[in-house]
Design a protein around this motif. Structure first.
Motif, PDB file in Angstrom:
ATOM      1  N   THR A 171      -0.625  -4.434  -7.500  1.00 22.19           N
ATOM      2  CA  THR A 171      -0.827  -3.357  -8.075  1.00 22.19           C
ATOM      3  C   THR A 171      -0.184  -3.436  -9.783  1.00 22.19           C
ATOM      4  OG1 THR A 171       1.490  -2.680  -7.285  1.00 22.19           O
ATOM      5  CG2 THR A 171      -0.589  -1.648  -6.178  1.00 22.19           C
ATOM      6  N   GLY A 172      -0.482  -4.629  -9.830  1.00 20.47           N
ATOM      7  CA  GLY A 172      -0.345  -5.059 -11.437  1.00 20.47           C
ATOM      8  C   GLY A 172       1.129  -4.810 -12.187  1.00 20.47           C
ATOM      9  N   CYS A 173       2.207  -5.208 -11.423  1.00 19.77           N
ATOM     10  CA  CYS A 173       3.516  -5.018 -12.119  1.00 19.77           C
ATOM     11  C   CYS A 173       3.423  -5.779 -13.333  1.00 19.77           C
ATOM     12  CB  CYS A 173       4.550  -5.562 -11.001  1.00 19.77           C
ATOM     13  SG  CYS A 173       6.093  -5.406 -11.707  1.00 19.77           S
ATOM     14  N   VAL A 174       3.083  -7.045 -13.385  1.00 22.04           N
ATOM     15  CA  VAL A 174       3.269  -7.687 -14.850  1.00 22.04           C
ATOM     16  C   VAL A 174       2.543  -7.029 -16.027  1.00 22.04           C
ATOM     17  CG1 VAL A 174       1.287  -9.335 -14.646  1.00 22.04           C
ATOM     18  CG2 VAL A 174       3.441 -10.105 -15.808  1.00 22.04           C
ATOM     19  N   TYR A 175       1.561  -6.110 -15.693  1.00 20.36           N
ATOM     20  CA  TYR A 175       0.666  -5.089 -16.618  1.00 20.36           C
ATOM     21  C   TYR A 175       1.368  -3.869 -16.936  1.00 20.36           C
ATOM     22  CZ  TYR A 175      -2.755  -8.898 -15.685  1.00 20.36           C
ATOM     23  OH  TYR A 175      -3.273 -10.161 -15.295  1.00 20.36           O
ATOM     24  N   GLY A 176       2.626  -3.879 -16.242  1.00 18.97           N
ATOM     25  CA  GLY A 176       3.403  -2.459 -16.654  1.00 18.97           C
ATOM     26  C   GLY A 176       3.194  -1.302 -15.732  1.00 18.97           C
ATOM     27  N   LYS A 177       2.420  -1.620 -14.427  1.00 14.98           N
ATOM     28  CA  LYS A 177       2.133  -0.649 -13.445  1.00 14.98           C
ATOM     29  C   LYS A 177       3.181  -0.759 -12.328  1.00 14.98           C
ATOM     30  CE  LYS A 177      -2.809  -0.989 -14.345  1.00 14.98           C
ATOM     31  NZ  LYS A 177      -4.218  -1.251 -13.921  1.00 14.98           N
ATOM     32  N   ASP A 178       2.735  -1.146 -11.137  1.00 15.46           N
ATOM     33  CA  ASP A 178       3.689  -1.128  -9.977  1.00 15.46           C
ATOM     34  C   ASP A 178       4.063  -2.325  -9.194  1.00 15.46           C
ATOM     35  OD1 ASP A 178       4.349   1.730 -10.362  1.00 15.46           O
ATOM     36  OD2 ASP A 178       2.450   2.123  -9.288  1.00 15.46           O
ATOM     37  N   LEU A 179       5.056  -2.756  -8.733  1.00 21.58           N
ATOM     38  CA  LEU A 179       5.207  -3.543  -7.724  1.00 21.58           C
ATOM     39  C   LEU A 179       5.356  -3.045  -6.257  1.00 21.58           C
ATOM     40  CD1 LEU A 179       5.732  -6.809  -7.116  1.00 21.58           C
ATOM     41  CD2 LEU A 179       8.105  -6.124  -7.310  1.00 21.58           C
ATOM     42  N   THR A 180       4.425  -3.558  -5.255  1.00 24.29           N
ATOM     43  CA  THR A 180       4.284  -2.589  -4.056  1.00 24.29           C
ATOM     44  C   THR A 180       4.623  -3.619  -2.818  1.00 24.29           C
ATOM     45  OG1 THR A 180       2.414  -1.438  -5.024  1.00 24.29           O
ATOM     46  CG2 THR A 180       2.602  -1.483  -2.495  1.00 24.29           C
ATOM     47  N   VAL A 181       5.107  -2.920  -1.633  1.00 27.12           N
ATOM     48  CA  VAL A 181       5.582  -3.455  -0.328  1.00 27.12           C
ATOM     49  C   VAL A 181       4.924  -2.910   0.651  1.00 27.12           C
ATOM     50  CG1 VAL A 181       7.531  -4.799  -1.218  1.00 27.12           C
ATOM     51  CG2 VAL A 181       7.563  -2.329  -0.105  1.00 27.12           C
ATOM     52  N   LEU A 182       4.219  -3.475   1.585  1.00 29.09           N
ATOM     53  CA  LEU A 182       3.795  -2.925   2.937  1.00 29.09           C
ATOM     54  C   LEU A 182       4.911  -3.187   3.786  1.00 29.09           C
ATOM     55  CD1 LEU A 182       0.036  -3.149   4.064  1.00 29.09           C
ATOM     56  CD2 LEU A 182       2.193  -3.014   5.698  1.00 29.09           C
ATOM     57  N   VAL A 183       5.414  -2.113   4.481  1.00 25.79           N
ATOM     58  CA  VAL A 183       6.670  -2.357   5.485  1.00 25.79           C
ATOM     59  C   VAL A 183       6.007  -1.917   6.852  1.00 25.79           C
ATOM     60  CG1 VAL A 183       8.960  -1.707   5.985  1.00 25.79           C
ATOM     61  CG2 VAL A 183       8.204  -1.866   3.350  1.00 25.79           C
ATOM     62  N   LEU A 184       6.332  -2.930   7.676  1.00 30.36           N
ATOM     63  CA  LEU A 184       5.902  -2.506   9.141  1.00 30.36           C
ATOM     64  C   LEU A 184       7.303  -2.653  10.041  1.00 30.36           C
ATOM     65  CD1 LEU A 184       2.534  -4.914   9.697  1.00 30.36           C
ATOM     66  CD2 LEU A 184       2.737  -2.467   9.194  1.00 30.36           C
ATOM     67  N   GLY A 185       7.323  -2.030  11.254  1.00 28.35           N
ATOM     68  CA  GLY A 185       8.256  -2.053  11.976  1.00 28.35           C
ATOM     69  C   GLY A 185       9.114  -0.708  11.806  1.00 28.35           C
ATOM     70  N   ASP A 186      10.612  -0.917  11.555  1.00 24.22           N
ATOM     71  CA  ASP A 186      11.313   0.311  11.968  1.00 24.22           C
ATOM     72  C   ASP A 186      11.508   0.724  10.326  1.00 24.22           C
ATOM     73  OD1 ASP A 186      13.463   2.083  11.873  1.00 24.22           O
ATOM     74  OD2 ASP A 186      15.085   0.621  12.857  1.00 24.22           O
ATOM     75  N   VAL A 187      10.594   1.769  10.198  1.00 22.19           N
ATOM     76  CA  VAL A 187      10.672   2.267   8.666  1.00 22.19           C
ATOM     77  C   VAL A 187      11.344   3.781   8.529  1.00 22.19           C
ATOM     78  CG1 VAL A 187       8.465   1.274   8.272  1.00 22.19           C
ATOM     79  CG2 VAL A 187       8.332   3.527   9.309  1.00 22.19           C
ATOM     80  N   LYS A 188      12.447   3.841   9.495  1.00 20.81           N
ATOM     81  CA  LYS A 188      12.997   5.078   9.188  1.00 20.81           C
ATOM     82  C   LYS A 188      13.842   5.044   8.066  1.00 20.81           C
ATOM     83  CE  LYS A 188      16.950   3.874  11.889  1.00 20.81           C
ATOM     84  NZ  LYS A 188      16.366   2.464  12.620  1.00 20.81           N
TER      85      LYS A 188
END
Length: 590
Positions: free
Chosen positions: A547-564
Motif C-alpha cells: 500500500t505504498g508506505c514509502v510514497y507517503g501512503k500506508d503500511l499494511t498487515v494481514l493477520v490470521l488467527g486470534d484477532v481479538k
C-alpha cells in the motif's frame, strides 16, 4: 560409401580367384611404369571381364571417412588388394555399412542422452530455454552455482534478467505503476524482450550474480492459527520505512513468541532506514521472500565480491570512477565489467557496498516463493500464473486440468485430499513455464493474453492483463473433488467481495478463457506485494498488500488467527478469516 583407394592395383588375371595378396617380387619398382591395366577396373556384373571406363578416385575422403574411419585390418587389406569374387565384395560392403550405422547410432544415443539430462536438470521448460542451457552446464559440472535440495527446502536457479531497464524511483501517482527500481526499470521497453547474454556489455563470467533460491516450503504443522493467541501475519513492502514498521507492530501488539511474521519482499531501497529494517528482521528471524529491490542489492554485492576477491571492499573503494561510462569501459578492459542495465553507484550499489555480511546473508537466504501447504497459500513478491497462456487453458498439460482429472481411486491408494492439493500447488510452481522464470516472480504485474506476445509477462501496469485477474478468473472454476469437506469449505470463498484495481487499469482479456465448466481442482491463495500503484488489491484468491508506505501512503498487515482486540477490514484467506490493519506513513516512509 567407399574407402580411400589402395596405392596399388595388381594386374588383373581373369582366371585367378584366390584372395592371396601378391608377393613383394610382384610389385613394380618405383621406376617401373605401371601397366595400363592399372587404370582399368573389373566389371562386377561380369566376372572375368574388364571395365574400360577410367578408374576415377576420390580427391578427398567423405565426411564419414573423416569422422568414422574404417578400421584397417588384415581382412580389409585382403579386401582392397586381392582378387575377389563379386559375392565377397558384396558381403564386405554390407559389413562396412553395418559398422558405420552402428557408430552413428551410438553417437546419436549419446547426444540424445546429454540433451535429455540437460533439459530435465533444472526445470520442465525445455532445452532451448535459459533453464535448458544451464542444464547443459549442470551435466558437465560447469556454469552456475545451482544446487537442488529436497522439496521441503530450497531450489537455487540461475538468473534471468527479463525486460530491459530505463528509469527508477517513479512515484506511482504519476502513471499508475509503482517504481520498481531494481537494476531494471519502472517502465517497459517497447520490445518487451528479455535480456540475453548477447545483450550484455561484457563477456559474461562463469559466476551467478543472481543467486536465486526458487522456493521454500513450510511443512504442515509449522503454522498454528487455531490455538489461542497464535497468529500468522503477512506484511507488505517496507522499503526501509523503519519507523512505520515499529508503529504498526505496536498497533497489532506483535509478540515474537506467539506470532509468526512473513514479509512479501522489498525490505530495502527508497526509504530512510534500510539497515535498521534488515537488522530488525534478522534479529526476529522473520521469514519472507526476495523482492526486486532486494535482488538488485544481491546482484551488485555478488559482482563486488567477484571483481574484488577476498579484499573486495578495499578494491571497490579504490575505484574512483563516478561516471558510469568511464567505469564500465575501464573495468571491461580488465575483464570485470557488469551486466547491461545495472546502474553504477546507484542506491542499490551503495547498499551492496556498505551492507554488513550478516545482513547480506539474510537477504541471500530469502527464497523467491514461500509455500504454505497448511493454508494452501503461496507468498511471492510479484505474482504467479495459474496456467501457460500460450496454450489453451483446457489443455491436459495445464496443472489445474491435470488435477481435475484425478480419479477417486487415488484416494483409495492412500493419496488423500491434502496430498493431492499440495501436489497441485507444486505443479503450478514447477509446471507452468512462466512461473519457473525467476525474473517473472519478482517483476510481473501483467501478462499478455492475446496477440503475438501472448503468454509474455510484463512489469507494466498499463499493458496486458493484470495477472491477478487471470489468476482469479481461473481459480474460481476450481470446485474441488467431490468430498463433503471440500464442498463445505469452498462456500467460504463465494462470500468475499472482489475489489477492482485502480481505475484506468487495462481491460481484462480473461473473458476469452472458457469459464463455463467447473473443475475438480482446489483453490490456492496468493499473498503478494510489488504493485503499490494498484493499492490494496483484495480478491478471493489473491491478496495484494503493498500500500505504498514509502510514497507517503500506508503500511499494511494481514493477520490470521486470534484477532481479538484488533480493528481492521475483514478478509478471507482460503478457509480462514482475518483482518487487514494499516498504519499511515509520512513522506518517504517516515
Amino acid at each position: 560409401m567407399s574407402s580411400p583407394p589402395p596405392s596399388y592395383d595388381p594386374p588383373i588375371n581373369p582366371n585367378t580367384t584366390t584372395n592371396t595378396p601378391p608377393s613383394p617380387s610382384q610389385l613394380p619398382s618405383p621406376s617401373t611404369s605401371p601397366s595400363p591395366e592399372r587404370h582399368l577396373r573389373r566389371d562386377s556384373r561380369r566376372p572375368g571381364h574388364m571395365d574400360l571406363r577410367p578408374n576415377l578416385k576420390r580427391s578427398k575422403p567423405s565426411i564419414l571417412d573423416e569422422l568414422l574411419p574404417t578400421p584397417t585390418t588384415l581382412s580389409d587389406l585382403n579386401h582392397n588388394h586381392s582378387y575377389r569374387s563379386s559375392s565377397s565384395s558384396s558381403d564386405s560392403s554390407l559389413s562396412l555399412v553395418i559398422r558405420r550405422a552402428g557408430s552413428v547410432a551410438i553417437i546419436s544415443i549419446f547426444l540424445l542422452s546429454i540433451t535429455f539430462m540437460a533439459s530435465t536438470s533444472t526445470s520442465s521448460v525445455g532445452l532451448m530455454s535459459a533453464g535448458g542451457r544451464e542444464g547443459l552446464k549442470a551435466v558437465f559440472g560447469g556454469g552456475s552455482h545451482a544446487e537442488i535440495s529436497s522439496l521441503s527446502d530450497q531450489v537455487v536457479l540461475p538468473g534471468n534478467q527479463g525486460e530491459a531497464s530505463e528509469t527508477d524511483n517513479v512515484d506511482p501517482n504519476a502513471d499508475g505503476s509503482e517504481g520498481d527500481g531494481g537494476n531494471g526499470s519502472d517502465s517497459d521497453s517497447e520490445t518487451d524482450e528479455e535480456t540475453t547474454p548477447e545483450d550484455l556489455n561484457m563477456k559474461k563470467p562463469e559466476i551467478d550474480f543472481d543467486r536465486y533460491k526458487l522456493y521454500k516450503v513450510l511443512p504442515p504443522g509449522s503454522i498454528d492459527i487455531e490455538s489461542t493467541n497464535k497468529r500468522l501475519i503477512f506484511i507488505g513492502d517496507i522499503h526501509g520505512s523503519y519507523d512505520p514498521l515499529l508503529r504498526l507492530m505496536d498497533k497489532i501488539s506483535y509478540n515474537p513468541s506467539t506470532d509468526r511474521l512473513i514479509h512479501v519482499g522489498d525490505l530495502i531501497a527508497k526509504g530512510p532506514k534500510n539497515t535498521e529494517v534488515l537488522t530488525w528482521m534478522r534479529d526476529h528471524e522473520i521469514l519472507g521472500v526476495r523482492g526486486n529491490h532486494d535482488q538488485a542489492v544481491v546482484q551488485w554485492r555478488s559482482w563486488m565480491e567477484w571483481a574484488g576477491g577476498k579484499d573486495w571492499p578495499a578494491y571497490i573503494d579504490s575505484l574512483s570512477f563516478d561516471d558510469e561510462k568511464s567505469a564500465s569501459k575501464e573495468l571491461q578492459k580488465h575483464g570485470k565489467g557488469w551486466p547491461k542495465g545495472w546502474k553504477w553507484k546507484s542506491e542499490h550499489w551503495e547498499l551492496a557496498r556498505n551492507m554488513p555480511d550478516d545482513l547480506f546473508q539474510y537477504i541471500l537466504d530469502l527464497p523467491l516463493v514461500l509455500h504454505l501447504p497448511t493454508l494452501h497459500t503461496i507468498v511471492v513478491h510479484a505474482g504467479l500464473l495459474p496456467f501457460d497462456p500460450t496454450k489453451p487453458s483446457s489443455a491436459n498439460i495445464q496443472p489445474l486440468i491435470q488435477f481435475s482429472n484425478v480419479s477417486a481411486s487415488n484416494y483409495d491408494m492412500g493419496m488423500g485430499e491434502e496430498s493431492i492439493r499440495n501436489s497441485q500447488e507444486m505443479s503450478i510452481l514447477l509446471d507452468v513455464p512462466q512461473n519457473t522464470v525467476p525474473w517473472n516472480l519478482i517483476e510481473m504485474r501483467s501478462v499478455y493474453m492475446k496477440g503475438k506476445k501472448r503468454g509474455k509477462v510484463t512489469k507494466s501496469s498499463k499493458k496486458g492483463t493484470p495477472w491477478s485477474e487471470v489468476w482469479n478468473k481461473e481459480l474460481k472454476r476450481c470446485k474441488g473433488h467431490k468430498t463433503e469437506n471440500t464442498r463445505d469449505n469452498l462456500e467460504v470463498y463465494a462470500g468475499e467481495e472482489e475489489k477492482r484495481q485502480k481505475p484506468g487499469s487495462p481491460t481484462s482479456a480473461v473473458e476469452e478463457m472458457d469459464s463455463s465448466a467447473d473443475l475438480g481442482c482446489s483453490p490456492v491463495t496468493i499473498v503478494y506485494g510489488h504493485a503499490a500503484g494498484r493499492g490494496l488489491d483484495i480478491k478471493p484468491f489473491s491478496k495484494g498488500i503493498d500500500t505504498g508506505c514509502v510514497y507517503g501512503k500506508d503500511l499494511t498487515v494481514l493477520v490470521l488467527g486470534d484477532v481479538k482486540g484488533l480493528k481492521g477490514e475483514s478478509v478471507n484467506v482460503g478457509e480462514h478469516q482475518g483482518l487487514l490493519v494499516s498504519e499511515a506513513c509520512g513522506k518517504g516512509g517516515t
